[in-house]
Design a protein around this motif. Structure first.
Motif, PDB file in Angstrom:
ATOM      1  N   HIS A 148      -5.869  -0.766   5.607  1.00  0.00           N
ATOM      2  CA  HIS A 148      -6.689  -1.303   4.514  1.00  0.00           C
ATOM      3  C   HIS A 148      -8.168  -0.982   4.720  1.00  0.00           C
ATOM      4  O   HIS A 148      -9.032  -1.810   4.434  1.00  0.00           O
TER       5      HIS A 148
ATOM      6  N   CYS B  84       0.849  -1.190   0.000  1.00  0.00           N
ATOM      7  CA  CYS B  84       0.000   0.000   0.000  1.00  0.00           C
ATOM      8  C   CYS B  84       0.890   1.247   0.000  1.00  0.00           C
ATOM      9  O   CYS B  84       2.071   1.169   0.317  1.00  0.00           O
TER      10      CYS B  84
ATOM     11  N   CYS C  24      -4.565   2.251  -1.107  1.00  0.00           N
ATOM     12  CA  CYS C  24      -4.585   0.941  -0.448  1.00  0.00           C
ATOM     13  C   CYS C  24      -4.666  -0.158  -1.510  1.00  0.00           C
ATOM     14  O   CYS C  24      -5.672  -0.302  -2.209  1.00  0.00           O
ATOM     15  N   GLU C  25      -3.628  -0.929  -1.604  1.00  0.00           N
ATOM     16  CA  GLU C  25      -3.572  -1.988  -2.613  1.00  0.00           C
ATOM     17  C   GLU C  25      -4.363  -3.228  -2.202  1.00  0.00           C
ATOM     18  O   GLU C  25      -4.792  -4.002  -3.051  1.00  0.00           O
ATOM     19  N   VAL C  26      -4.521  -3.418  -0.888  1.00  0.00           N
ATOM     20  CA  VAL C  26      -5.312  -4.551  -0.420  1.00  0.00           C
ATOM     21  C   VAL C  26      -6.768  -4.375  -0.858  1.00  0.00           C
ATOM     22  O   VAL C  26      -7.415  -5.298  -1.342  1.00  0.00           O
TER      23      VAL C  26
ATOM     24  N   CYS D 160      -0.805   1.279   6.576  1.00  0.00           N
ATOM     25  CA  CYS D 160      -2.181   1.220   6.058  1.00  0.00           C
ATOM     26  C   CYS D 160      -2.977   0.112   6.754  1.00  0.00           C
ATOM     27  O   CYS D 160      -2.533  -1.021   6.851  1.00  0.00           O
TER      28      CYS D 160
HETATM   29 ZN    ZN Z   1      -3.919  -0.931   2.521  1.00  0.00          ZN
END
Ligand code: ZN
Ligand code: GDP
Length: 296
Positions: A253, A246, A259-261, A251
């Motif tokens: 999430h 992220c 936020c990559e999640v 983060c």
């Molecule tokens: Zn995240």
């Protein structure tokens, strides 16, 4: 000096297993140990064989860990047992156990027992859960005490380690242990009372198995992750989240930018079931989730 492992601690009674001889002796703690240290099942002890039935304990080796439930030292692995039905699968409960045991530094194996009870449609439903946990990074075994399915694989997982079985009651923990080790467990065993009515510590035995040991008393049946750790820590125990970077390293999430999640959930790479468990542990609700994760 010889080295042994405490396989039983019940009141004053201590049993020590000597791996080289493959037999158990009565353990008697010598002065220093008796005064200063408590001895637990799972402890590695040094001492001397003083006669054919007695082992004098001179030293307790430093513990890698000490569980409270059940009271066993130096545990390596937890077999977390669930069933799809009888009793009905509760993924939130399983996810909590996996998070807490990871927090405690223990390896976990996910077991779905009683697969003999499933019809083809239920078997498909189970396969979906198996995929979810395998993709998350856990070893998963589908098992049946009735048909013997999965027991060889489970045996492999338990080789050379000290393990305990955890999970809700009725999923077949005692049945699995009995089937694997050939040792009949006293089911429904509860803590004994002393004459004065006080509860003594529950008896625990380690059963020698495949170069390791299996604890005969169950671990947690359910836990709440937040009783063990801060909110900020929970995400670290979802192995699949760690595959994404992220924008901010702290983060959570939730609604953070970059936020990559969250993106992975939206793309379907992280299953809704696991992400929902995460939010539920944090006691958070996110409006965007109902768009992405449609309820069936
Ligand atoms: Zn995240
Ligand atoms: P525990 O509370 O988790 O220790 O569960 P038990 O080992 O006491 O098992 C609960 C019940 O499920 C018992 O009646 C067992 O005979 C039954 N059981 C355990 N494993 C299986 C299995 O693989 N298949 C089926 N059909 N029943 C099982």
């Amino acid at each position: 000096m010889a080295e042994g492992i405490v396989t039983e601690r019940a009141g004053q009674k201590i049993t020590v297993y000597l791996p080289e001889e493959g037999r158990e002796l009565r353990g008697v703690p010598l002065g220093k140990v008796r005064k200063k240290e408590k001895v637990f099942a799972g402890d590695i002890v040094e001492g001397r064989v003083v006669d054919s039935s007695t082992f004098a304990i001179e030293r307790v080796k430093e513990r890698k860990n000490l569980l409270v439930r059940p009271p066993i030292a130096n545990v390596d692995k937890v077999v977390v047992v669930s069933t799809l039905k009888n009793p009905e699968f509760q993924n939130f409960l399983l996810d909590n156990l996996l998070v807490v045991y990871d927090h405690l530094g223990l390896d976990t194996v996910v077991v779905f027992n009683k697969v003999d009870l499933l019809d083809p449609k239920e078997r498909e439903e189970l396969n979906r859960w198996v995929e979810i946990y395998r993709n998350a990074g856990y070893p998963v075994v589908t098992a049946s005490v009735e048909t013997g399915e999965g027991l060889k694989k489970l045996r492999e997982e338990l080789k050379g380690v000290t393990s305990i079985f955890a999970g809700p009651s009725g999923v077949g923990k005692s049945s699995l242990i009995s089937k694997l080790t050939g040792v009949e467990l006293r089911t429904g065993q509860v803590s004994r009372k002393t004459e004065r009515g006080r509860h003594t510590t529950r008896e625990v035995r380690l059963i020698p198995f495949e170069g390791g040991f299996i604890g005969d008393a169950p671990g947690f049946s359910r836990v709440d992750a937040l009783n063990f750790m801060e909110r900020e820590e929970v995400r670290l125990h979802f192995p699949e989240f760690g595959r994404y970077q992220c924008r901010f390293s702290d983060c959570l999430h939730l609604e953070e930018e970059g936020c990559e999640v969250r993106e992975a959930v939206k793309r379907g790479e992280i299953p809704c079931e696991r992400f929902k468990s995460y939010l539920k542990m944090l006691k958070v609700y996110l409006p965007w989730l109902s768009e992405v994760c449609k309820e069936e």
